[in-house]
Design a protein around this motif. Structure first.
Motif, PDB file in Angstrom:
ATOM      1  N   ALA A  36       0.815  -1.220   0.000  1.00  0.00           N
ATOM      2  CA  ALA A  36       0.000   0.000   0.000  1.00  0.00           C
ATOM      3  C   ALA A  36       0.844   1.263   0.000  1.00  0.00           C
ATOM      4  N   MET A  37       2.157   1.119   0.255  1.00  0.00           N
ATOM      5  CA  MET A  37       3.064   2.261   0.278  1.00  0.00           C
ATOM      6  C   MET A  37       3.756   2.498  -1.060  1.00  0.00           C
ATOM      7  N   HIS A  38       3.453   1.653  -2.057  1.00  0.00           N
ATOM      8  CA  HIS A  38       4.154   1.727  -3.336  1.00  0.00           C
ATOM      9  C   HIS A  38       3.704   2.910  -4.182  1.00  0.00           C
ATOM     10  N   VAL A  39       4.605   3.354  -5.035  1.00  0.00           N
ATOM     11  CA  VAL A  39       4.268   4.302  -6.098  1.00  0.00           C
ATOM     12  C   VAL A  39       3.275   3.617  -7.044  1.00  0.00           C
ATOM     13  N   PRO A  40       2.239   4.309  -7.505  1.00  0.00           N
ATOM     14  CA  PRO A  40       1.306   3.684  -8.461  1.00  0.00           C
ATOM     15  C   PRO A  40       2.026   3.192  -9.714  1.00  0.00           C
ATOM     16  N   GLY A  41       1.861   1.923 -10.025  1.00  0.00           N
ATOM     17  CA  GLY A  41       2.456   1.364 -11.226  1.00  0.00           C
ATOM     18  C   GLY A  41       3.925   1.034 -11.141  1.00  0.00           C
ATOM     19  N   ALA A  42       4.506   1.096  -9.935  1.00  0.00           N
ATOM     20  CA  ALA A  42       5.936   0.791  -9.788  1.00  0.00           C
ATOM     21  C   ALA A  42       6.171   0.128  -8.435  1.00  0.00           C
ATOM     22  N   PRO A  43       7.071  -0.860  -8.366  1.00  0.00           N
ATOM     23  CA  PRO A  43       7.298  -1.592  -7.123  1.00  0.00           C
ATOM     24  C   PRO A  43       8.307  -0.896  -6.209  1.00  0.00           C
ATOM     25  N   HIS A  44       8.027   0.338  -5.851  1.00  0.00           N
ATOM     26  CA  HIS A  44       8.947   1.110  -5.023  1.00  0.00           C
ATOM     27  C   HIS A  44       8.188   1.874  -3.948  1.00  0.00           C
ATOM     28  N   LEU A  45       8.777   1.937  -2.761  1.00  0.00           N
ATOM     29  CA  LEU A  45       8.249   2.776  -1.688  1.00  0.00           C
ATOM     30  C   LEU A  45       8.186   4.226  -2.161  1.00  0.00           C
ATOM     31  N   ARG A  46       7.107   4.907  -1.826  1.00  0.00           N
ATOM     32  CA  ARG A  46       6.951   6.310  -2.196  1.00  0.00           C
ATOM     33  C   ARG A  46       8.012   7.184  -1.519  1.00  0.00           C
ATOM     34  N   THR A  47       8.547   8.124  -2.280  1.00  0.00           N
ATOM     35  CA  THR A  47       9.472   9.099  -1.722  1.00  0.00           C
ATOM     36  C   THR A  47       8.752   9.987  -0.710  1.00  0.00           C
ATOM     37  N   SER A  48       7.467  10.260  -0.912  1.00  0.00           N
ATOM     38  CA  SER A  48       6.719  11.080   0.043  1.00  0.00           C
ATOM     39  C   SER A  48       6.615  10.399   1.401  1.00  0.00           C
TER      40      SER A  48
END
Length: 259
Positions: A36-48
């Motif tokens: 649920a913390m991922h960037v939409p469409g990418a398997p990465h934790l959000r920078t925000s």
């Protein structure tokens, strides 16, 4: 209001599961990365979310100097070495950089699995102008992770939506406020990030810098981004007061790789 376990309901920021403890003269924070913390469409934790965790760590350090007055964030930036992980644990160590008469500055070093350097962050604070705003007398810096965890994508949970390419909107909500009763700085980071990512689908941010100019008291907060060659400028306005509440700069990883 309390839960059936006798605890008050978790705020939106608490649902990110960040726990803190003392580490010498600094603070250590840790959290598990969830889908649920991922960037939409990418398997990465959000920078925000990294920005939010940096704000928590540095803000807690600020309370130790500024209490009983409430510290408010002036500037916050996060710089990533590489795209953030999709899972595992992220840890941060925060240390005081400077204690001035009017401004407090602290920095954070984030690592991912195995202690691999992930990002660095810096933040500055001043006391809230209203002397009537004070911190609870028993406020501590060691905070356990709440059991209630983020169960839906971060932007959806916050009610943040993309109005059109380059524009994102964040409503004011009671569970997204800070100690001074204004929109939490981490959620300001989220709406800025969403505005930029709407112009770069599937990408993530390698840097995000925010300048908080006015508190967002009414909302919704509207972020308007311009992106060129991977570098974005973002204007943040409190539409309820029609005031400029902040500005941000960001760079995407695809843009950084082109330079």
């Amino acid at each position: 209001m309390v839960t059936d376990r006798g605890e008050p309901p978790a705020s939106l920021i608490e649902e990110l599961g960040f726990a803190t403890r003392r580490a010498g003269e600094g603070l250590h924070g840790t959290a598990e990365v969830l889908p649920a913390m991922h960037v939409p469409g990418a398997p990465h934790l959000r920078t925000s979310i990294l920005a939010t965790w940096a704000d928590i760590l540095t803000g807690l350090l600020a309370t130790q100097v500024m209490a009983p007055r409430v510290p408010v964030t002036l500037e916050l930036d996060v710089q990533l070495y590489r795209p953030a992980p999709a899972d595992g644990t992220v840890e941060g160590i925060a240390e005081v950089v400077k204690v001035g008469r009017s401004v407090f500055v602290a920095g954070v070093a984030f690592t991912s699995a195995g202690g691999r350097p992930l990002a660095i962050a810096n933040a500055s604070f001043m006391t809230a102008p209203d002397p009537g705003l004070t911190l609870p007398p028993a406020l501590g810096v060691e905070l356990p992770a709440r059991k209630e965890r983020l169960a839906e994508p971060f932007a959806e949970r916050a009610g943040c939506r993309r109005r059109r390419c380059g524009v994102a909107v964040l409503p004011r909500s009671e569970n997204g406020l800070n100690a001074s009763g204004t929109v939490n700085g981490g959620l300001i980071a989220l709406v800025a990030e969403e505005a930029v990512l709407s112009l770069a689908p599937g990408d993530s941010l390698c840097s995000l810098g925010l300048r908080y100019l006015q508190p967002a008291r009414v909302g919704p907060v509207v972020a308007t981004a311009r992106l060129r060659d991977g570098l974005a400028q973002v204007e943040l306005r409190d539409s309820g007061t029609d005031r400029l509440t902040g500005i941000a700069t960001a760079r995407t990883f695809s843009g950084a790789h082109r330079t």
